[in-house]
Enzyme design. Sequence first.
Site, PDB file in Angstrom:
ATOM      1  N   SER A  79     -25.738  -3.616  -0.032  1.00 33.83           N
ATOM      2  CA  SER A  79     -25.636  -5.062  -0.196  1.00 33.83           C
ATOM      3  C   SER A  79     -25.028  -5.394  -1.547  1.00 33.83           C
ATOM      4  CB  SER A  79     -27.031  -5.688  -0.102  1.00 33.83           C
ATOM      5  OG  SER A  79     -26.987  -7.064  -0.416  1.00 33.83           O
ATOM      6  N   HIS A  80     -24.485  -6.584  -1.633  1.00 35.18           N
ATOM      7  CA  HIS A  80     -23.997  -7.078  -2.912  1.00 35.18           C
ATOM      8  C   HIS A  80     -25.150  -7.419  -3.854  1.00 35.18           C
ATOM      9  CE1 HIS A  80     -20.292  -7.374  -0.693  1.00 35.18           C
ATOM     10  NE2 HIS A  80     -19.666  -7.613  -1.823  1.00 35.18           N
ATOM     11  N   SER A  81     -26.320  -7.583  -3.305  1.00 34.61           N
ATOM     12  CA  SER A  81     -27.488  -7.969  -4.072  1.00 34.61           C
ATOM     13  C   SER A  81     -28.512  -6.833  -4.083  1.00 34.61           C
ATOM     14  CB  SER A  81     -28.127  -9.217  -3.453  1.00 34.61           C
ATOM     15  OG  SER A  81     -29.415  -9.429  -3.978  1.00 34.61           O
ATOM     16  N   SER A 108     -16.551  -6.398   0.934  1.00 36.26           N
ATOM     17  CA  SER A 108     -16.264  -5.325  -0.025  1.00 36.26           C
ATOM     18  C   SER A 108     -17.314  -4.227   0.028  1.00 36.26           C
ATOM     19  CB  SER A 108     -16.122  -5.877  -1.444  1.00 36.26           C
ATOM     20  OG  SER A 108     -17.338  -6.403  -1.911  1.00 36.26           O
TER      21      SER A 108
END
Length: 130
Positions: free
Chosen positions: A11-13, A73
């Site tokens: 995840s981006h987070s 991404s």
Amino acid sequence: MEQPVGIVLVSHSERLAHGLRDLLVQVAGEEVPIEAAGGTDDGGLGTSYNRILVAVDRADRGAGVLVLTDLGSAVLTAQTVLEDRVANDAVLVDAPFVEGAVAAAVLAGTGAGLAEVTQAAVEARDVRKL
């Protein structure tokens, strides 16, 4: 039971990845190797090649690894990691991040193989909520 399929959450987070990991451990148990690879190396939003690589290696207990991602991404970074990795026992799956991860973790907890766990994650896309 043989070694279960591992699961990696990209995840981006960092908080999102770890929160989903916490949920999966509750439904699948500690036996299923579930690794979170969220955020950048400096703790920001984004993805990290190194975090993903380490997570895949840690989740790999010999039965293969299923990699789930949240956004664009993350997919690209995970693909690069898997292309560069010597062992080719990890699969990037096109599945909903939360629902796919839950379905995969539940099935991995039963001892199902990588193909079955992957299929469960993909099929989670079609489960209606209403």
